[in-house]
Design a protein around this motif. Structure first.
Motif, short mmCIF file in Angstrom:
data_model
loop_
_atom_site.label_atom_id
_atom_site.label_comp_id
_atom_site.label_asym_id
_atom_site.label_seq_id
_atom_site.Cartn_x
_atom_site.Cartn_y
_atom_site.Cartn_z
N TYR A 1 0.84 -1.18 0.00
CA TYR A 1 0.00 0.00 0.00
C TYR A 1 0.88 1.24 0.00
CZ TYR A 1 0.64 0.25 5.14
OH TYR A 1 1.17 0.33 6.41
N THR A 2 0.34 2.33 -0.53
CA THR A 2 1.08 3.58 -0.62
C THR A 2 0.34 4.67 0.15
OG1 THR A 2 -0.05 4.32 -2.64
CG2 THR A 2 1.93 2.96 -2.90
N SER B 1 -3.55 4.15 -0.76
CA SER B 1 -3.99 3.32 -1.89
C SER B 1 -3.51 1.89 -1.64
CB SER B 1 -3.43 3.83 -3.21
OG SER B 1 -3.89 5.14 -3.49
N GLU B 2 -4.43 0.94 -1.71
CA GLU B 2 -4.10 -0.45 -1.40
C GLU B 2 -4.14 -1.32 -2.66
OE1 GLU B 2 -6.81 -1.72 1.63
OE2 GLU B 2 -5.86 -0.48 3.19
N TYR B 3 -3.20 -2.25 -2.73
CA TYR B 3 -3.13 -3.20 -3.84
C TYR B 3 -3.18 -4.60 -3.23
CZ TYR B 3 -1.48 1.00 -6.20
OH TYR B 3 -1.36 2.28 -6.69
N THR B 4 -4.21 -5.35 -3.59
CA THR B 4 -4.47 -6.63 -2.94
C THR B 4 -4.44 -7.79 -3.93
OG1 THR B 4 -6.86 -6.34 -3.18
CG2 THR B 4 -5.85 -5.53 -1.14
N CYS B 5 -4.45 -8.99 -3.37
CA CYS B 5 -4.42 -10.22 -4.15
C CYS B 5 -5.58 -11.11 -3.70
CB CYS B 5 -3.08 -10.93 -3.95
SG CYS B 5 -2.91 -12.50 -4.81
N ASP B 6 -6.24 -11.79 -4.66
CA ASP B 6 -7.35 -12.67 -4.27
C ASP B 6 -6.89 -14.07 -3.87
OD1 ASP B 6 -6.74 -13.94 -6.68
OD2 ASP B 6 -8.49 -13.14 -7.75
N GLY C 1 9.48 -8.10 -0.41
CA GLY C 1 8.91 -7.78 0.89
C GLY C 1 7.60 -8.52 1.14
N ALA C 2 6.76 -8.62 0.12
CA ALA C 2 5.50 -9.35 0.27
C ALA C 2 5.75 -10.83 0.50
CB ALA C 2 4.62 -9.12 -0.95
N ILE C 3 6.68 -11.40 -0.26
CA ILE C 3 7.00 -12.82 -0.09
C ILE C 3 7.52 -13.08 1.32
CG2 ILE C 3 8.62 -14.62 -0.83
CD1 ILE C 3 8.33 -13.49 -3.69
N LYS C 4 8.37 -12.18 1.81
CA LYS C 4 8.92 -12.38 3.16
C LYS C 4 7.84 -12.21 4.22
CE LYS C 4 12.73 -11.16 6.19
NZ LYS C 4 14.07 -10.54 6.32
N ALA D 1 5.07 7.12 -0.49
CA ALA D 1 5.88 6.04 0.08
C ALA D 1 5.08 4.76 0.00
CB ALA D 1 6.25 6.35 1.52
N TYR D 2 5.77 3.62 -0.11
CA TYR D 2 5.04 2.36 -0.10
C TYR D 2 5.42 1.53 1.13
CZ TYR D 2 9.04 -0.36 -1.95
OH TYR D 2 10.26 -0.97 -2.12
N TYR D 3 4.51 0.62 1.48
CA TYR D 3 4.67 -0.20 2.69
C TYR D 3 4.37 -1.66 2.35
CZ TYR D 3 4.51 4.35 4.97
OH TYR D 3 4.78 5.64 5.35
N THR D 4 5.14 -2.56 2.95
CA THR D 4 4.93 -3.98 2.75
C THR D 4 3.64 -4.41 3.46
OG1 THR D 4 6.09 -4.72 4.74
CG2 THR D 4 7.44 -4.27 2.77
#
Length: 433
Positions: free
Chosen positions: A303-304, A312-317, A343-346, A382-385
């Motif tokens: 998310y940023t 702003s959020e970016y998600t996965c189903d 970062g998402a994988i971790k 800025a973005y965040y894991t």
């Protein structure tokens, strides 16, 4: 991105054709000659001119060239008057080669962006914007090197090489710093300006003066430019049904290439996967999000947050979550979009990170086109894991530390890759073999 730089995630908003009317791991320990280099850089920065963005001036000028200025704008009558006075002095007194009005205007625009003290916020002329957009589509004419701007020296830093290109066959290496292009020093230039010098017509030569770690002096390489097709994703099937997918960059062409690589790997009996993000300078935020949706579980990808706090959020189903053990290779040149994926994988503990700590770029840029075909690229958020971590200036630490043995790799025709061998060892254990 290739010779364009790319240590940034970016989005592009409604970029028009570039046909303007008459009116796109940090260097250190490079030798004692860097002292002189840094003095030169400091001197160059001292002569950076005042900044002033042309479209703002055009917007506030009336039909009779009378300023109609916003009360809160830094563009005031005093600034306009001073610019006119400087123009008069240049016209009457400047002795050396004549400079065109267009060059002077471009210098003003670049000066304004330089005043932000942000290496990722830059001005693109119409020609530079067109070149930038071509590279995100996967084809250009150049040498086939991935580059970013080194944060310590400001010089172009080679982060990776495209196999079979002039850069690879001509002896360029990852972590090389570009000091001169055809004898012209590039310190003080933006990454885009330096890359414009490196690129050129197919079949022509370009001579690069290189600062190489552990070299006693500059290294000079002459490379012949060629048409470069950017294979941003490659697949190799290894022993024990291990698939090896290398992602060199996150461009618009990368999404389909990654989907195809995964499909072929599954069809070839993949029982484990190694994702190689080493030397990946980043690229498109949209591209990395789409690619993460092909492997991540259900939930947040990234998310940023912008300057006003808007999120702003970016998600996965989670419908395509990876079904086999995963190892991810990272290094100090894994940046931006590559760090979003790592970062998402971790955070989801979907895979094991092997290598060294990533670059640490946790900000996002946007390309904003202007009416004359030019554009500015600005840091907008800025973005965040998924776990809420901002890795800017910090990076992502691997689960298994394994520094790259460059001496062994470059000292042998076999190019042994100790980090890849470590990744295979770790993956083999995860697979129970």
């Amino acid at each position: 991105m290739d010779e364009n730089e790319t240590y940034f995630d970016y989005t592009v908003t409604n970029v028009p054709p570039a046909n303007p009317s008459p009116v796109k791991e940090k260097g250190s320990g490079k030798g004692l000659f860097l002292i002189g280099l840094m003095v030169g850089i400091a001197a160059t920065l001292l002569i950076v001119g005042i900044g002033y963005l042309g479209f703002r001036l055009q917007a506030v000028m009336g039909q009779h060239n009378q300023p109609v200025l916003s009360e809160n704008s830094f563009v005031d009558e005093k600034l306009v008057s001073k610019l006119q006075l400087l123009e008069e002095y240049i016209d009457k007194l400047y002795f050396l080669d004549e400079v065109s009005d267009e060059d002077l205007q471009t210098g003003i625009y670049r000066g304004l962006m330089n005043a932000l003290n942000d290496p990722y916020s830059v001005y693109y002329s119409a020609e530079e914007l067109n070149s930038f957009m071509q590279q995100t589509e996967g084809t250009y004419y150049g040498i086939g090197a991935y580059m970013t701007q080194d944060t310590d020296t400001g010089l172009p830093l080679v982060t990776g090489l495209i196999p079979g290109t002039p850069a690879e066959t001509g002896g360029l290496r990852a972590d090389d710093l570009i000091y001169e292009v055809n004898g012209e020093p590039v310190y003080g230039m933006t990454l885009e300006q330096a890359i414009a010098l490196i690129k050129g017509p197919e079949g022509t030569d370009v001579t690069l003066t290189i600062i190489r770690e552990n070299a006693e002096d500059f290294v000079q390489l002459t490379l012949t430019r060629a048409r470069v097709e950017t294979p941003t994703v490659t697949l190799t099937m290894l022993e024990n049904n291990m698939a090896y997918i290398e992602i060199l960059e996150f461009d618009s062409v990368s999404v389909d290439q990654f989907a195809e690589a995964l499909a072929v790997a599954r069809g070839s009996g993949m029982e484990g996967l190694i994702l190689d993000l080493r030397g990946n300078p980043g690229g498109s935020l949209d591209a990395v999000v789409d690619m993460c949706r092909m492997i991540l579980p259900k939930g947040m990808i990234v998310y940023t947050e912008n300057k006003s706090g808007k999120r702003s959020e970016y998600t996965c189903d989670g419908k395509k979550e990876l079904e086999v053990p995963l190892v991810v290779l990272t290094d100090g040149n894994s940046a931006s979009a590559a760090e979003i994926m790592a970062g998402a994988i971790k955070d989801y503990r979907l895979g094991t990170l092997v290598g060294t700590t990533t670059f640490g770029k946790g900000i996002v840029q946007q390309v904003v086109p202007l009416l004359d075909g030019s554009a500015v690229k600005l840091t907008i958020s800025a973005y965040y894991t998924p776990n809420g971590n901002n890795i800017h200036g910090i990076g992502i630490e691997p689960d298994v530390e394994c520094p790259f043995d460059g001496e062994a790799y470059y000292g042998s025709e076999e190019h042994p890759d100790n980090q890849l061998e470590k990744a295979k060892e770790v993956l083999k254990g995860l697979m129970g073999k």
